[in-house]
Design an enzyme around this catalytic site. Structure first.
Site, short mmCIF file in Angstrom:
data_model
loop_
_atom_site.label_atom_id
_atom_site.label_comp_id
_atom_site.label_asym_id
_atom_site.label_seq_id
_atom_site.Cartn_x
_atom_site.Cartn_y
_atom_site.Cartn_z
N ILE A 195 -25.77 -7.33 -2.56
CA ILE A 195 -24.36 -7.46 -2.89
C ILE A 195 -24.01 -8.92 -3.21
CG2 ILE A 195 -22.00 -7.14 -2.03
CD1 ILE A 195 -23.16 -4.94 -0.18
N ASP A 235 -27.53 -19.38 0.88
CA ASP A 235 -28.50 -18.45 1.46
C ASP A 235 -29.70 -19.25 1.94
OD1 ASP A 235 -29.92 -16.12 2.20
OD2 ASP A 235 -29.12 -15.01 0.49
N ASP A 278 -28.54 -21.78 6.47
CA ASP A 278 -28.75 -20.83 7.55
C ASP A 278 -27.42 -20.75 8.30
OD1 ASP A 278 -29.33 -19.54 9.97
OD2 ASP A 278 -31.32 -20.43 10.13
N VAL A 279 -26.78 -19.59 8.28
CA VAL A 279 -25.43 -19.49 8.84
C VAL A 279 -25.40 -19.64 10.36
CG1 VAL A 279 -24.54 -18.11 6.92
CG2 VAL A 279 -25.50 -16.96 8.93
N SER A 309 -18.55 -3.02 8.08
CA SER A 309 -19.35 -1.84 7.76
C SER A 309 -18.63 -0.60 8.27
CB SER A 309 -20.73 -1.94 8.41
OG SER A 309 -21.43 -0.71 8.35
N TYR A 323 -26.10 -3.84 15.44
CA TYR A 323 -25.45 -4.04 14.15
C TYR A 323 -24.00 -3.57 14.20
CZ TYR A 323 -24.61 -3.58 9.09
OH TYR A 323 -24.10 -3.66 7.83
N LYS A 368 -20.44 -5.71 13.59
CA LYS A 368 -19.53 -5.38 12.49
C LYS A 368 -18.15 -5.01 13.02
CE LYS A 368 -22.29 -6.24 9.12
NZ LYS A 368 -21.99 -7.31 8.14
N THR A 398 -29.12 -1.08 -1.32
CA THR A 398 -29.60 -2.46 -1.25
C THR A 398 -30.87 -2.50 -0.40
OG1 THR A 398 -28.31 -2.98 0.73
CG2 THR A 398 -27.23 -3.32 -1.40
#
Length: 243
Positions: free
Chosen positions: A18, A37, A57-58, A136, A149, A153, A184
């Site tokens: 995305i 990224d 790197d976040v 999500s 996950y 989210k 994806t």
């Protein structure tokens, strides 16, 4: 589509899926883009006068701030931020270990927080901006073997709503996109072709989402014509969830 006279949109997780699709659509619409990224992916061979790629790197506040400063130096202002960086690893509930739990929260949730914090001072100074988080459908439904996950989210939705209230008087909008399953690399790494085909067949529209479906939703939220829309969760799921 109404875009700002100056300034860029920063996109995390821009190297694939995305994120890459959104970067290309932003450039097509005339936006300036700072793409962040850990690796450039297909953007590594992209050349465009309005594109700046930065390795970020976040989880690392210093690398985020360096990328932000380079975006400001190159483009003069930051108009938008889209937070797409994330991981998804399926694990049975009792097999979730400390490392996996920490990775999900550090990348998906804390990374979103750190990126939003990094751009907020400049947005406040200019009294404008649009921030788009990616949540999500699993934030509402949960999912088998997806507790870590789903938890992150869900956290993103709470973060989005609270930040939207905190910055509304600064004319900064904060919204979220909540995709259902999309075609994806992330779901393909965790789900078989048979499962993906079954999900497509069960969807009211007869297919799963595409990266472009999700990118267009982010573009909608970035658009200045939607200036009175904040604190909202845009659910892009083909009708699979109607609550």
């Amino acid at each position: 589509m109404s875009k700002p006279d100056k300034g860029c949109v920063c996109v995390t997780g821009a190297g694939g899926g995305i994120g890459e699709t959104l970067v290309r659509r932003l450039l097509e619409e005339g936006y300036q883009v700072s793409a962040w990224d850990v690796a450039p992916g297909a953007l590594g061979v992209a050349t465009h006068a309005n594109l700046l790629f930065e390795r970020v790197d976040v989880r690392d506040k210093a690398s985020i701030e360096t990328a932000r400063d380079k975006a400001l130096a190159r483009f003069g202002a930051i108009y938008g931020l889209v937070c797409l960086a994330g991981i998804y690893r399926t694990q049975p509930f009792l097999e979730i270990d400390d490392a996996s739990w920490a990775d999900h929260f550090q990348i998906n949730l804390k990374g979103t927080l750190l990126c939003a914090q990094s751009v907020l001072p400049s947005m406040r100074a200019q009294k404008s901006g649009s921030i788009v988080f990616f949540s999500s459908s699993l934030a509402r439904t949960g999912g088998r073997n997806s507790a870590a996950y789903s938890a992150t989210k869900g956290g993103i939705l709470g973060l989005m709503r609270s930040m939207a209230l905190d910055v509304a008087r600064d004319q900064i909008r904060v919204n979220a996109v909540s995709p259902a399953i999309a075609d994806t690399a992330m779901p393909r790494a965790n789900l078989s072709d048979t499962v993906l085909a079954a999900r497509a067949a069960a969807n009211p529209m007869g297919r799963i989402g595409t990266p472009l479906d999700m990118a267009e939703a982010a573009l909608f939220l970035l658009d200045r014509d939607n200036a009175f829309m904040t604190g909202q969760d845009l659910r892009v799921n083909g009708g699979s969830l109607l609550f």
